[in-house]
Scaffold this active site. Sequence first.
Site, mmCIF file in Angstrom:
data_model
loop_
_atom_site.group_PDB
_atom_site.id
_atom_site.type_symbol
_atom_site.label_atom_id
_atom_site.label_comp_id
_atom_site.label_asym_id
_atom_site.label_seq_id
_atom_site.Cartn_x
_atom_site.Cartn_y
_atom_site.Cartn_z
ATOM 1 N N LYS A 43 0.828 -1.203 0.000
ATOM 2 C CA LYS A 43 0.000 0.000 0.000
ATOM 3 C C LYS A 43 0.872 1.266 0.000
ATOM 4 C CE LYS A 43 -3.811 0.086 2.604
ATOM 5 N NZ LYS A 43 -5.024 0.487 1.874
ATOM 6 N N ARG A 112 -3.599 2.750 8.633
ATOM 7 C CA ARG A 112 -3.835 1.433 8.028
ATOM 8 C C ARG A 112 -2.551 0.622 8.002
ATOM 9 N NH1 ARG A 112 -6.894 4.828 4.235
ATOM 10 N NH2 ARG A 112 -9.027 4.051 4.098
ATOM 11 N N GLY A 121 -5.859 -11.000 6.696
ATOM 12 C CA GLY A 121 -5.968 -11.476 8.076
ATOM 13 C C GLY A 121 -5.495 -10.481 9.110
ATOM 14 N N MET A 123 -4.903 -6.285 10.695
ATOM 15 C CA MET A 123 -5.712 -5.305 11.404
ATOM 16 C C MET A 123 -6.650 -4.536 10.478
ATOM 17 S SD MET A 123 -4.223 -1.959 13.113
ATOM 18 C CE MET A 123 -4.733 -0.576 12.139
ATOM 19 N N ARG A 356 -3.199 -1.555 -6.592
ATOM 20 C CA ARG A 356 -2.301 -2.713 -6.514
ATOM 21 C C ARG A 356 -2.672 -3.692 -7.619
ATOM 22 N NH1 ARG A 356 -4.929 -5.054 -0.962
ATOM 23 N NH2 ARG A 356 -6.980 -5.363 -1.801
ATOM 24 N N HIS A 475 -14.563 -32.330 6.461
ATOM 25 C CA HIS A 475 -14.669 -33.618 5.764
ATOM 26 C C HIS A 475 -15.152 -33.407 4.329
ATOM 27 C CE1 HIS A 475 -16.895 -37.331 4.641
ATOM 28 N NE2 HIS A 475 -15.804 -37.895 5.104
ATOM 29 N N ARG A 582 -0.283 -47.733 -10.123
ATOM 30 C CA ARG A 582 -0.238 -48.507 -8.869
ATOM 31 C C ARG A 582 -1.065 -49.773 -9.092
ATOM 32 N NH1 ARG A 582 -0.705 -42.914 -6.560
ATOM 33 N NH2 ARG A 582 0.896 -42.671 -4.963
ATOM 34 N N ARG A 638 4.214 -50.140 -11.541
ATOM 35 C CA ARG A 638 4.840 -50.538 -10.279
ATOM 36 C C ARG A 638 4.252 -51.856 -9.796
ATOM 37 N NH1 ARG A 638 3.901 -47.019 -5.127
ATOM 38 N NH2 ARG A 638 1.866 -48.027 -5.195
ATOM 39 N N SER A 792 12.632 -43.690 -9.941
ATOM 40 C CA SER A 792 11.517 -42.757 -9.796
ATOM 41 C C SER A 792 11.389 -42.473 -8.300
ATOM 42 C CB SER A 792 10.223 -43.369 -10.326
ATOM 43 O OG SER A 792 9.152 -42.499 -10.033
ATOM 44 N N GLY A 794 9.889 -41.805 -5.001
ATOM 45 C CA GLY A 794 8.586 -41.883 -4.327
ATOM 46 C C GLY A 794 8.668 -40.994 -3.102
ATOM 47 N N THR A 795 8.405 -39.734 -3.312
ATOM 48 C CA THR A 795 8.658 -38.775 -2.225
ATOM 49 C C THR A 795 7.592 -38.823 -1.131
ATOM 50 O OG1 THR A 795 7.784 -37.160 -3.767
ATOM 51 C CG2 THR A 795 10.160 -37.149 -3.414
ATOM 52 N N ASN A 796 6.512 -39.571 -1.367
ATOM 53 C CA ASN A 796 5.563 -39.740 -0.256
ATOM 54 C C ASN A 796 6.220 -40.587 0.828
ATOM 55 O OD1 ASN A 796 3.732 -38.482 -1.964
ATOM 56 N ND2 ASN A 796 2.826 -40.411 -2.653
ATOM 57 N N TYR A 879 11.734 -36.109 -15.664
ATOM 58 C CA TYR A 879 10.292 -35.835 -15.716
ATOM 59 C C TYR A 879 9.693 -35.789 -14.313
ATOM 60 C CZ TYR A 879 9.494 -40.781 -14.672
ATOM 61 O OH TYR A 879 9.464 -41.996 -14.066
#
Length: 911
Positions: A43, A112, A121, A123, A356, A475, A582, A638, A792, A794-796, A879
Site C-alpha cells: 500500500k 492502516r 488477516g 488489522m 495494486r 470432511h 499402482r 509398479r 523414480s 517416491g517422495t511420499n 520428468y
Amino acid sequence: MATITLPEAGIQESKKTATKYVYSFGGGKADGHGKMKDDLGGKGAGLAEMTNAGLPVPPGFTIQTEACREFMRSGGVSKEVDRQTEEALATLEALQGQKLGTGENPLLVSVRSGAKFSMPGMMDTILNLGLNDKSVESLAKRSNNPRFAADSYRRLIQMFGNVVLEIPKRAFDEVFDAKKKQKKTHLDTDLDAKALKEVIEEYKKVVKKHAKRDFPQDPHEQLVMARDAVFRSWQNDRAKHYRRINNIDDMLGTAVNVQAMVYGNLGETSGTGVGFTRNPATGAKEFYGEFLMNAQGEDVVSGVRTPVPILELQKIMPDVYNQLREITTRLEKHYKDMQDFEFTIQDGKLYMLQTRNGKRTGRAAVRVAIQMVDEGLISKEEAIFRVEPNQLYDFLVPRLDEKSTKVEVLATGLPASPGAAVGQIVFTAEDAVKKAGHDRKNPVILVRAETTPEDIQGMEVAAGILTSRGGMTSHAAVVTRGMGKCCVAGAGDIQVDERAGEMRVKGQVFREGDWLSLDGTSGRVIKGKLNTLEASSDDADLQKLMGWAEPFRKIGVRANADIPRDAIQAKTFGAEGIGLCRTEHMFFAEDRIPHMRTMILANNEKDRRIALKKLLPMQRADFIGLFKAMAGLPVTIRLLDPPLHEFLPKREELMVEIAVLEATKPRSSKLKELRTLLGRVEELHEFNPMLGHRGCRLGITYPEITEMQARAIFEAMVAVDKEGIKTHAEVMIPLISTVKEMANQGAIVRRVAEEVFKEKGRHVHYLVGTMIELPRACLVADEIAKEAEFFSFGTNDLTQTTFGFSRDDVNKVLPTYLAEGILKQDPFAAIDRDGVGELVRIGIERGRKTRPKLEVGICGEHGGDPSSVEFCHQVGMDYVSCSPFRVLTARLAAAQAGASDTLKLEGGRTK
Ligand code: PEP
Ligand code: MG
C-alpha cells in the site's frame, strides 16, 4: 560466483545511523517509490508511486517495516521512530495547513496496515483519528454538519476501541442497537446528531469498563497507540494463520500508513468505491467495480447498503468518472498489470486511496496476460509468469453458464472444491444414491449441515455437495477435492434441517427435489437450474499461453494413472506418459478381491499360484488397456506395494461376525471359514505395516506374485504390439533399499520377459527400474543403479521415512508444528528441500555416477506441486509425474522453471 560477505555488526552499525523509518508523500512528491514494497509495504509503495505520478492522493506518511521488526524484537519502537513520526506529522500538518485534532479546522487521519503482500488477516483500518470531545465540535462547525461530525467520532471510538483497546465489537453493537430500538428506527442513518452524541457518551463508558481507562483525548497519543496496534496485529492469530497458508515469511513485518482523511460521506456529491481495470473473473477488458454515493469505505464492503455498478458513475458525475478512467488506465500502463483500486470522492473531487495488482481467477489471469502481450504492455516471456500454475485448475472443471438464466444467489459459502454442479436437492446419503439412479442419470446436490465418513456413498454419486457448517479442511471439503467434485462448504446463512427434509435461506424454504446450482470456484449457492459449460483444456487462450511457455520446459510431465480412462484424460491435458500405475488399485475391484484374498489366505505356494493364475488374465487386460491408451508413450508399472492385510476384512469386523454366528449358527461352515480367515488376518497383522511386509519385500517372499505381474505386463505388451501399436513399459520395483533386493526382483522380471517373448515369438523393449523412496536407497544409489535402469523418486514414502512422520497420521502433529513455526509448510505437499530434497539430490548424483544416462523422475504427490516441480527441474530430473488434474499445472510450473533459467542466462528479462 563468489559472494561478498560483510561483517554482520558493520551492517547493523551503519543501519543504526542511517535508518530512515518514515517516508512522507504529498504535494506531488514522495520520499519513496513503487519498488519499495519490502520497506513500505504494497500500500505504502503504491501511494508513493501514485503521488510521484502526480495523481490526487491524500497526503500522509508511511512508517516502514523495519520499525515493525524492531517492535517484534523488543516489544516497542525506538525513540528515533517516534522522532521521525513527529517530524513527518509536522510536515503533513504544514502541507495541509491543519493541526492533528486541534484548532478550528483539525487534521484527521486514517491509520492502516500494509505489508509487502496483501494480508486480509491483519488489522482493520482506523478512520477519523484525531477526533476528540473538542475537535468534533470544530468538525461540526466546519462541515456545517453536526450529524456527520458526531457519526465520525462514534465510528472512531468504536474502531479504536475494538482494534487498539481490543474491546469486543459486540459491546459497541449492543449500545448502538439499543439506541436504534429506543428511537424506533432500523437504519443507522436515521439516528440524528443528538442520538449519536448519546451513543458517544455510552461508548466512552464501554471503553472505561473494558479497557479500564478513558478514551484517549490526546490526538498524538491516539496516533502512537494506533501505530503500535498495527505492529501488534502482525502477530495476531489470524495474520499468522494467513501467512502460513500463503507461505509468507513471518519476519517481513508490516508498514503503517497514516493519511489525511477524505470523506465520501459529506453528502450527495461525495462517495466511495472500489474497482478493477479489467474483469477479475473473466479477464474481459472492461471497467469493473462498484461504488456508493454519500458513504464511507466500510459501507461498501460491509454489505449494509448495496453498491452500484461503477458504470453508473458516468451518469451521476461524468467528469469524475472520466478522470477515474483516465487515472486507472494510466496506472495499469504504468504497472503493466491489471489494477485493483480504491477511491473516494469528496465534494466532487476525486482522491485515489490505493492501487495494486488485482487478484484474479485462472481464466482471467490467462486472458489478461494475452491481452497485455497483444497491447504491447508485456513480453511473451513475462506473460508466462503472469499465471500461477495452480490457477490452471480453473480450466479443468465445469463452470456455470450465467448468461442462460437470471442468477439469484442464495448464499455464499467457502469455495471448498472448484467446479460447478447443478442438481436436485437431497438431504441424506441414502436418498442421494436412490435419487441419482443408475449411471447417475439424475444429478443431485447433497445438502448437509456437515458430512461424515458415512456419507461417502452419497457423496460419490452426487453432482455436488453443499454444507452449512465446516471450513476448507472439513470432511466435505477434503473428500470432494480428492474426488474432483464441486463443493461449497460452510454456507452459514443456510439452515439445514435434515430430519424435516428442508433447508431455509433468505426466507425461502427448499425441499427435496428443488433445483440448486453450485459454484465451487466462488462459493456461491444459486437458486434453480443453470446450464453448465463443460471443462476444456483446449481453450484457445490457454493453448496460446502454453504455446509460449512450453518451449522453455526442459523436463517431461507424466501422469499417475491406473486405468485407461484416467490415462486418456491425462493425455488430453498433455501428459507424456504414465509415471506411476499402482497395480494394487487393480485388485480392489469387486470381481478381483475374492481371488486376491484366496491368494493371500493360501498357506502354500501351490495354492497361491492357483489364485494368481485367476488374476493373471484380468491384470493382462488392464495393461492392454493402458498400453493402447498411451500408444507408445512410456507406461511405468509398479509391482504390488501395500501390505497384504489391506486386502483382507478388518479384524474387529470379523470378530463381530464370528460372535454373531457362534450365537446363532454354531455349526455352520461359514463360521469355520471365518475362523480360518481371522487366524490369517491375525498372522498378517503388523504393528507398523508401512514399515513392514510391503513393497519389494512381498515379491521377495512370494516371488510368484512378481512372476504373475511380470507375465501380465509382457503378455499385454506382445498382444498390443501384434496389433501394430507401439508399447514402452518401465517395470518398477517399489521400496528398494539394497542392491540385492533390486537384483532379486530384476532377475525375476527379466526371466519372465524372456519366457514370454520365447513363447510368443515376439520381443519388445522394456526397462526395469526402481522407486527410490527410502533414505538408504538414496545413499546407496550408485550401487542400486547397477541393477536399476531408471529411478523414480517416491517422495511420499521418502518424506515419511526421512522425517519419521506417518503419512496417514501426520495431521495429529502438523497443525501444531505449523502454528509453532517448527515447520514452514506441510512436507507431504511441498518437498522439504533441506532434508528430503537433499537426499533426492544425493540419489540422483550417485545414481548417475554409475549410469550417466539414468532416467530419473518423481511420482510422489510433489510431482504436481509447482515449487516442488521447480526443484525437480533444478536437480536435473527427466520428468515429473502427477495426478491427471495436475498435469497442466506441472507443465506450466516446469516451463516457468525453464524460462527462469533461460532468461537469467540472457540477462534477466523478466520477473
Ligand atoms: C511414494 O511413496 O511417493 C509413492 C508414489 O508411492 P505410494 O504413494 O503409492 O506409496
Ligand atoms: Mg511409496
